[in-house]
Write an enzyme that holds these catalytic residues in place. Structure first.
Site, PDB file in Angstrom:
ATOM      1  N   TYR A 157      18.610 148.349  55.399  1.00 58.00           N
ATOM      2  CA  TYR A 157      19.688 148.301  55.869  1.00 58.00           C
ATOM      3  C   TYR A 157      20.440 147.432  55.764  1.00 58.00           C
ATOM      4  O   TYR A 157      20.466 145.798  55.477  1.00 58.00           O
ATOM      5  CB  TYR A 157      19.343 148.456  57.177  1.00 58.00           C
ATOM      6  CG  TYR A 157      20.719 148.679  58.409  1.00 58.00           C
ATOM      7  CD1 TYR A 157      20.863 149.946  59.103  1.00 58.00           C
ATOM      8  CD2 TYR A 157      21.506 147.797  59.132  1.00 58.00           C
ATOM      9  CE1 TYR A 157      22.075 149.825  59.420  1.00 58.00           C
ATOM     10  CE2 TYR A 157      22.653 147.372  59.530  1.00 58.00           C
ATOM     11  CZ  TYR A 157      22.771 149.117  60.453  1.00 58.00           C
ATOM     12  OH  TYR A 157      24.027 148.642  60.593  1.00 58.00           O
ATOM     13  N   GLU A 168      29.004 151.300  56.771  1.00 55.30           N
ATOM     14  CA  GLU A 168      27.343 150.964  56.988  1.00 55.30           C
ATOM     15  C   GLU A 168      26.194 151.575  56.120  1.00 55.30           C
ATOM     16  O   GLU A 168      26.882 153.026  55.571  1.00 55.30           O
ATOM     17  CB  GLU A 168      26.731 151.870  58.359  1.00 55.30           C
ATOM     18  CG  GLU A 168      25.059 151.902  58.798  1.00 55.30           C
ATOM     19  CD  GLU A 168      24.903 152.087  60.247  1.00 55.30           C
ATOM     20  OE1 GLU A 168      25.597 153.087  60.428  1.00 55.30           O
ATOM     21  OE2 GLU A 168      24.468 150.845  60.758  1.00 55.30           O
TER      22      GLU A 168
END
Lengths: 397, 307
Positions: free
Chosen positions: A116, A204
């Site tokens: 991530y 993101e």
């Protein structure tokens, strides 16, 4: 302002953030050419809407999954035909879902491990922060809650920018070495540059993946921009997709009103963002349910009040209206005249409670009284909120 | 007496010839505030005239400050140029810059805040209603009004108010004044995610000000500035404090007018902030109509007289 994944990935490529090869298509007629541009082998078919949870979403016709792995291009085309024009409901869209108007085909990647990565503002330090985790491909909120030690943060000094030692620190935290480390370092640097240069609010990538051959790729992309900075990025404004926005919110922004639809039945018309938020709160406090956030701003005109009434009455759920104005500098009489005009123009049948306070309030109240309109006055916010809740009833729409 | 500004403070207005800046410069002059200079690049040498007041206009902040002795600037400059306007105040060595401008890009404010590190200039705002220290005249006339707040609702006294939101500040001030409770200073710190002065900064100033007997802290969802202030209050502040948090019903991820008012995580919801307020001994207003009463309850519990 949000953009679609396929648009975000085009920006990624421009800034040197590697992504799997992909091609968007807005009509079924374009599916063949889009698929032909991809190398042979399995394909991912991805519905393009401004909401997360697409993979686990369900279409309103019962078809499951807004993101599909397909072993062949023929299968990809078949699945894409089922998705395009269909309405996808995910945890983030609400029950109404979103109509899929673009399909994004990408080469399916061999995944070794998922990570991530995100860049956003750290409000505590007023500086950009890079957030990274070895737990990719899952809900990051859950990781942050269950195993906070797996979330790594690097705060960037805006005077210098992202420093090399910080990149090395992130790479070490992610446990990468060799070609993977070199490729990930490049991806992180370029992702930060993109965040900074495009005035992004958030970038993101969940997941970033490593492949068996040592590649590091951004498999997904969620990008939003600071609305206040769009004036210096005309190329980004062009990416805006009005299909993804509430038509009433677009209408409101044309009249310089700030409006957000909610699912209650008491419409609010308020001046000032803080007061508008707490007007919604006070309705809820007394057992009612607000239908919207609506801030007419500090210098509302009669025309704006009329426009505001039209917008809130466009919501079929609305069963009553609460006007809450603290006219600091704004003349309460101007607001009162706007209300009278609006009510006459739209032929209001619903209960209306008005709380006026502040500058020239006596004249404003006189205007309302002389109008012969059927409305209820509230003395304080609390008094007025109780009155509208009583008139509408506490049941939600 | 007051914090940040007094009725004697000399103010300059950046953007005094724009419609918004001009209107509020006029209202401040009418309130009795010492507006001594305007700054509009290219209009130096002209005058801003209103009801017999004749305010000289300068091309630069430095020249205006040097010539007139202004120590505080209020900024009405449009968003693309506002960051530069703030830095100009820093360069001129002003004590305080109050940025009213709404819509400054976050990246600009990140850079400005970094550039201001270590400088003696304080920034309040941006996207804020400004600061008012009420005066002793009729409708608090003769005070120092910086920004866009309605001066007449104030009353000179001993309550400090700090808030992110303009209209909620007015709501609190109006309730206080209606109950014959005056204010020492009312500070709007603004609704943006990156701002110059925090709730905590202002609470510290109120705590140190002997003329401030009680404090109202008004906050919103998003960020943890209110929580920082609350924890400091618990450890250091003996004065009665009341608090209110707006946005309990705001949906997550949506921007409610203030860019800062977006819920991101579990800790920045209204419920979480209210819980911290209570834990820190702050009397929480259950509705915005209850803000003055909440402070009265807090004062009574501590045996403090507010008026």
């Amino acid at each position: 302002m949000n953009i679609h994944e396929y648009q975000a990935k085009a920006l990624f490529e421009k800034f040197g953030v590697p992504v799997p090869k992909g091609a968007p298509a807005k009509s079924a007629a374009d599916f063949d050419s889009a698929l032909a541009s991809l190398p042979a082998g399995p394909v991912m078919v991805k519905s393009q809407i401004h909401a997360g949870g697409r993979g686990k979403g369900t279409f309103t016709d019962g078809f499951k999954g807004g993101v599909k792995f397909c072993a062949t291009k023929a299968e990809a085309k078949e699945k894409a035909c089922l998705m395009l024009g269909n309405t996808l409901v995910t945890v983030q869209t609400g029950p109404a879902g979103r109509k899929v108007q673009t399909i994004y085909f990408t080469q399916a990647s061999d995944i070794k491990k998922e990570y991530y990565l995100a860049v956003l503002l750290d409000r505590n330090t007023s500086r950009p922060v890079i957030v990274a985790s070895t737990e990719g491909g899952v809900e990051i909120e859950k990781v942050a809650h269950d195993s906070p030690e797996k979330i790594h943060k690097v705060v960037i000094d805006p005077a210098y920018g992202l420093a090399e030692f910080q990149v090395r620190e992130l790479i070490a935290q992610l446990g990468l070495a060799g070609a993977e480390a070199r490729n990930a370092a490049k991806l992180i640097r370029n992702l930060y540059t993109m965040y900074w240069e495009t005035d992004a609010a958030m970038v993101e990538v969940n997941p970033v993946i490593t492949t068996p051959t040592g590649e590091v790729l951004a498999l997904d992309a969620k990008v939003s921009f600071d609305d206040n900075a769009l004036f210096r990025h005309p190329e980004l404004v062009a990416l805006r997709d009005l299909n993804e926005e509430d038509p009433k919110e677009i209408e409101a922004s044309k009249a310089s009103l700030s409006y957000i639809a909610l699912d209650g039945n008491i419409a609010c018309l308020v001046n000032g963002a803080g007061l508008a938020m707490s007007t919604m709160d006070i309705i809820k406090h007394f057992g009612g349910s607000p239908a919207n956030f609506l801030d007419v701003g500090g210098g509302a005109s009669k025309e704006q009040v009329v426009a505001a009434f039209k917008i809130i009455l466009g919501d079929a759920n609305v069963k009553g209206i609460f006007v809450n104005i603290f006219g600091g500098i704004m003349d309460c009489n101007v607001i009162a005249q706007g209300i009278v005009e609006a009510v006459k123009e739209v032929g209001l049948k619903l209960p209306l409670v008005v709380r006026l306070e502040g500058n020239n309030v006596a004249a404003g109240k006189a205007t309302l009284a002389a109008s012969g309109l059927k409305l209820v006055s509230g003395d304080t916010m609390a008094d007025a909120a109780q009155k509208i809740v009583k008139l509408v009833g506490t049941g939600t729409a | 007496m007051s914090i940040l500004i007094t009725p004697e403070t000399k103010i300059l207005v950046q953007g005094i010839t724009g419609a918004f800046g001009a209107k509020h410069a006029q209202l401040s002059l009418e309130y009795g505030t010492k507006v001594v200079a305007g700054v509009t690049p290219g209009k130096g040498g002209q005058f801003f005239e209103h009801q017999g007041f004749k305010v000289p206009i300068f091309d630069t902040v430095a020249a205006a400050a040097k010539k007139t002795g202004a120590t505080v600037s209020v900024i009405f400059v449009p968003p693309p140029f506002a960051a530069d306007a703030i830095l100009e105040c820093v360069d001129a060595g002003l004590d305080l810059a109050v940025a009213i401008t709404e819509g400054i890009p976050v990246r600009d404010m990140i850079r400005v805040k970094r550039a201001m590190q270590g400088s003696p200039t304080r920034l309040v705002g941006p996207n804020c209603p400004g600061i008012v220290t009420p005066g002793t005249g009729r409708d608090s006339h003769g005070g120092c009004r910086i920004g866009i707040a309605p001066g007449y609702i104030h009353k000179k006294g001993h309550v400090g108010v700090v808030s992110r939101s303009g209209t909620l500040t007015y709501e609190a001030v109006f309730q206080l004044t209606s109950k014959n409770i005056g204010q020492s200073t009312c500070v709007g710190i603004g609704g943006d995610p990156v701002n110059g002065t925090s709730h905590l900064d202002v609470v510290k100033l109120f705590n140190a000000d002997p003329e401030t007997h009680g404090i109202i802290v008004i906050g919103e969802i998003g960020g943890n500035a209110e929580v920082d202030a609350a924890r400091w209050i618990k450890a250091n502040c003996r004065k009665p404090v009341a608090g209110f948090i707006a946005g309990a019903t705001a949906p997550a991820g949506r921007r409610m007018g203030h860019a800062g008012a977006i819920v991101g995580g579990a800790e920045d919801t209204a419920a979480a902030k209210i819980a911290v307020f209570k834990e820190c001994g702050i009397e929480v207003a259950v509705t915005p109509s209850d803000m003055a009463d909440a402070l009265l309850r807090a004062a009574k519990a501590k045996g403090v007289t507010l008026s």
